[in-house]
Every structure is written in structure tokens, then in C-alpha cells.
Design a protein around this motif. Structure first.
Motif, mmCIF file in Angstrom:
data_model
loop_
_atom_site.group_PDB
_atom_site.id
_atom_site.type_symbol
_atom_site.label_atom_id
_atom_site.label_comp_id
_atom_site.label_asym_id
_atom_site.label_seq_id
_atom_site.Cartn_x
_atom_site.Cartn_y
_atom_site.Cartn_z
ATOM 1 N N ALA A 43 1.986 10.835 0.040
ATOM 2 C CA ALA A 43 1.109 11.319 1.035
ATOM 3 C C ALA A 43 0.509 12.530 0.578
ATOM 4 O O ALA A 43 -0.631 13.134 0.939
ATOM 5 C CB ALA A 43 1.828 11.472 2.217
ATOM 6 N N VAL A 71 4.137 -0.373 -1.485
ATOM 7 C CA VAL A 71 3.279 -0.362 -0.104
ATOM 8 C C VAL A 71 3.820 -1.543 0.806
ATOM 9 O O VAL A 71 4.091 -2.604 0.083
ATOM 10 C CB VAL A 71 1.804 -0.425 -0.330
ATOM 11 N N ASP A 72 3.332 -1.422 2.098
ATOM 12 C CA ASP A 72 3.716 -2.275 3.016
ATOM 13 C C ASP A 72 2.322 -3.292 2.825
ATOM 14 O O ASP A 72 1.454 -3.038 2.444
ATOM 15 C CB ASP A 72 4.020 -1.926 4.156
ATOM 16 N N ASN A 74 0.130 -3.211 5.267
ATOM 17 C CA ASN A 74 -1.171 -2.490 5.785
ATOM 18 C C ASN A 74 -1.502 -1.560 4.585
ATOM 19 O O ASN A 74 -2.659 -0.713 4.816
ATOM 20 C CB ASN A 74 -0.643 -1.871 6.855
ATOM 21 N N ASN A 76 0.265 0.931 3.272
ATOM 22 C CA ASN A 76 1.087 2.320 3.373
ATOM 23 C C ASN A 76 2.055 2.285 2.514
ATOM 24 O O ASN A 76 2.743 1.454 2.395
ATOM 25 C CB ASN A 76 1.370 2.283 4.954
ATOM 26 N N TYR A 141 -3.188 3.258 -5.955
ATOM 27 C CA TYR A 141 -3.088 3.512 -4.372
ATOM 28 C C TYR A 141 -3.853 4.585 -3.715
ATOM 29 O O TYR A 141 -4.572 4.157 -2.783
ATOM 30 C CB TYR A 141 -1.373 4.096 -4.348
ATOM 31 N N LYS A 145 -6.716 3.485 -0.733
ATOM 32 C CA LYS A 145 -6.810 4.275 0.476
ATOM 33 C C LYS A 145 -8.203 5.044 0.686
ATOM 34 O O LYS A 145 -8.845 4.886 1.672
ATOM 35 C CB LYS A 145 -5.565 5.318 0.370
ATOM 36 N N THR A 150 -6.516 -2.518 2.198
ATOM 37 C CA THR A 150 -5.028 -2.517 2.658
ATOM 38 C C THR A 150 -4.172 -3.087 1.541
ATOM 39 O O THR A 150 -3.128 -3.312 1.502
ATOM 40 C CB THR A 150 -4.936 -3.217 3.766
#
Length: 408
Positions: A43, A71-72, A74, A76, A141, A145, A150
């Protein structure tokens, strides 16, 4: 047209801006703090990247290789970033290390810090989050984003850095993955196309080469925290002691890496700084003093230093050493000279191997260790027997990512 190239380094996040293809400047922000097991918070890195790319028409992303996060569905992040410095693979597995055991089982050379090795360790210890659906590199990643996707998409350069990757087919080797107990569903799709920059990230080794070297017969010696020697090959080629990595359009980089490049000099600087402190002299750093001292002269019989202070990927237990000490040559200048020669010489055997197969007529050097130390550049020129050039811009990886994004 504004293009921004972002380099997600281990300690900093750097961005280079091009306007209509022309370099207009660079910005650098602190990276994410390093946590336990050499982890970082994705993050924080995403926030830095968003700040640096605001208003860009095109974005190129690069960053530290080998490491992974999860990551999931979605897109994230549900785990920290396990960086390339992670040491799970150095833990014992019978009479071998974990990485050594997995190398033998998979048939691929794997080292501690490679994403496949880290994943196997986390899987065996039940530490993969239940909602994790894919793993990916930090660069891919961030690219995902920023592009509003996703699901991560890996460029072949980053995919290869994880391990068990077939360079000829540009796919993960599912048979090798099965032998070490990995379900390939956890791995993202892979593309060899650099034209998708903005949706994928290119490896920092590839980006640095692009941002540093203009002639195809020029080798790149990068000395940052670690060290890397990279030579471009127009065809797939394997050589002992070098790793073959994807580059672009069917070309490859032949790469040799050391774990303690410029960091060895930082260790020496700390030694002198602590010695001064023991005598009551406090200094913020003594790098300029070290170069001044070594230029005052060294004994006729120099010292010899092995600067593999962090071991090697093949032998993590290896330590550094200083030898050839006599009554007369244990001087500050001799010790400084020995360390700098040790740093320069560690990757010379790999250079000799590759230059025997490919024409190498020039040497470009990059990284803060050489940019800030003229004496080290002189030593490198002596050791390699080639004139030394430097990249036009200090932010080689970010500049290279921007060039890739511009399609240059």
C-alpha cells in the motif's frame, strides 16, 4: 505527451518524466520501510507510485525483481511484499538449503528470494492468506492498480525472475511446478510483449539496461546494493555462471549477479566511521575521506579482499575475507583499495565467460557506488581492460521504463 517511468526500488521509489520523448526531470520518494523477513507494505509503494504518476499520459513501471505478494479476486493485496532479500530459501532442508532442494527437484536453478521458493515455504507453513487467488511481483501489482485492472499480468522478465520459467515458450513449467507441489492456478498470465507497458511492468534489470546502454555490444555493470553484469544476446544462449533472462523482441540478457556489490563499500565506510567514533570523532559519513585516503597511495604489495560479504546465490554460507597482510601493508589506503578491487573483480569471471562467446567492445557502469566514486571507475577500467562509460541519467531503471512505455 507526458510519459512517466517509475522504478520501485528496495529503498526508494523514483520517477523520470519525458515530455514528447525528452527527459525533463526526476523525483524520488522514500520506499516502504523494511519489515520482518524482508517484507514491505504494498500500500505504501502504491501510494508513492500514484503520487509520482499523477497527470501522466503514459506510464512505464519497473522495480525490484524476484519478490512476490498475493492478491484477492478483486486485485487487492492480501499479503506483504516478500522482497528479493527474503532468506526463507537459505533455511536447511536435510543436508541442503530449501532453495537447493527445490532446485534439484524442479530442474531449475533457484535461490533464496526467488518468488517460487518463497511461495513454497509459505505454502508449507500455512502462511498464504485464504483469500489469495494470484501471486505477482510488486511491479506488476502497481501496474495493474494504475491501469484499473483486477488481475495481474506478468511480463516475461518478471515471470522469469520468480523461477521455473521456460524461456523458450515464455510460460511457467507446469511439470516442474507439480514436482515441487505448486498449483499453477496461483500464477498470473504472462506476456512477452513490452508494448503492453502500463498494464505490465518490466524487470528492473531490463529497464536499467535499456536506460543505460545504447550499443548492443556494450556490457552493463551495475553496482547498487548488489551487483549485476548484463550482456545482450540476439539469440537464446546459456553459459555457465550466467542467467539467461528475457529482454524484448526475442532478445535476451545474460546476467551474473552478486549479493553484495556497493553494499560491501558501505560496510567498509561504516567500519571507518565506527573507528572514528571510538576515538571520539562523530561523522555522518566518510565516503569522500575514503577516496582521498586511497589516492594518497597504497603499499607496493597490496591487500586482497573477497567482498562477497553476504555470500552468493550458489553459496549463501560464503563469507568475505582480507588476505596478503604483511607487517608493512596493513594501511587504511590498502584496505580501501582492496575492497574496491574486490567489488570490481567479483563479476569479472562471468564477464570473461560471456565475452568469449559474444563481442563485447564497451563497458557501461551504473549505480551510486560507481557514480560517486571516480577511483572505483578507474579500478573497473583496469580490471576489465575497457574504457568505462556512464549512463546519461542517474535514474537508469526509471528512464528505461519510460523509454519502453514510449516504444523507443
Amino acid at each position: 505527451m507526458m510519459t512517466v517511468g517509475v522504478d520501485l526500488g528496495t529503498t526508494t521509489v523514483c520517477a523520470v518524466t519525458l515530455r514528447d520523448g525528452e527527459y525533463t526531470g526526476a523525483r524520488t520518494l522514500p520506499g516502504a520501510p523494511m519489515g520482518v523477513h524482508h517484507t514491505q507494505d504494498p500500500a505504501v509503494l502504491l501510494e508513492r507510485a500514484r503520487m509520482l504518476t499523477e497527470g501522466a499520459d503514459r506510464v512505464g513501471v519497473t522495480g525490484q525483481m524476484h519478490g512476490i505478494l498475493y492478491v484477492d479476486r478483486n486485485g487487492n493485496a492480501v499479503s506483504p511484499l516478500y522482497t528479493w532479500q527474503n532468506t526463507f530459501g537459505n533455511l536447511p532442508h536435510g543436508e541442503e538449503t530449501c532453495a537447493g532442494y527445490l532446485s534439484g527437484l524442479s530442474g531449475y536453478p533457484l535461490a533464496s528470494g526467488y518468488g517460487i521458493v518463497t511461495h513454497v515455504y509459505l505454502q508449507e507453513h500455512g502462511e498464504i492468506p485464504e483469500n489469495a487467488v494470484k501471486l505477482c511481483t510488486i511491479g506488476d501489482y502497481i501496474a495493474m492498480k494504475l491501469a484499473g485492472r483486477t488481475s495481474p499480468l506478468l511480463h516475461a522478465s518478471n515471470a522469469a525472475s520468480l523461477g521455473c520459467f521456460d524461456l523458450r515458450t515464455h510460460r511457467f513449467d507446469t511439470d516442474a511446478l507439480a514436482r515441487i507441489g505448486i498449483d499453477p492456478a496461483i500464477l498470473p498470465d504472462v506476456t512477452p510483449a513490452v508494448s503492453l507497458m502500463g498494464h505490465v511492468a518490466v524487470g528492473d534489470n531490463q529497464a536499467s539496461f535499456r536506460g543505460s546502454v545504447s550499443a548492443p555490444d556494450t556490457a552493463l555493470l551495475n553496482l547498487g546494493t548488489g551487483g549485476q553484469l548484463s550482456v545482450l544476446s540476439a539469440a537464446y544462449l546459456t553459459l555457465p555462471g550466467l542467467e539467461t533472462r528475457p529482454y524484448d523482441a526475442g532478445r535476451y540478457l545474460l546476467v551474473a549477479a552478486s549479493l553484495c556489490g556497493g553494499r560491501a563499500y558501505a560496510v567498509l565506510e561504516r567500519f571507518f566511521r565506527l573507528t572514528l567514533a571510538a576515538f571520539g570523532v562523530e561523522r555522518a559519513d566518510v565516503y569522500k575521506d575514503l577516496e582521498r585516503i586511497v589516492r594518497m597511495g597504497i603499499p607496493e604489495r597490496p591487500l586482497t579482499a573477497d567482498t562477497a560479504l553476504s555470500g552468493t546465490r550458489a553459496d549463501p554460507s560464503r563469507t568475505g575475507s582480507v588476505s596478503g597482510i604483511t607487517e608493512d601493508n596493513l594501511t587504511p589506503g590498502a584496505l580501501i583499495d582492496a575492497f574496491l578491487r574486490g567489488i570490481a573483480e567479483e563479476l569479472k569471471p562471468a564477464f570473461d565467460t560471456v565475452s568469449a562467446r559474444l563481442p563485447v567492445r564497451g563497458l557501461c557502469v551504473s549505480g551510486n557506488a560507481v557514480r560517486r566514486n571516480a577511483y572505483l571507475r578507474e579500478v573497473i577500467a583496469q580490471v576489465y581492460g575497457l574504457p568505462v562509460a556512464m549512463p546519461r541519467y542517474a535514474e537508469e531503471a526509471a528512464y528505461g521504463a519510460a523509454l519502453f512505455a514510449d516504444g523507443v
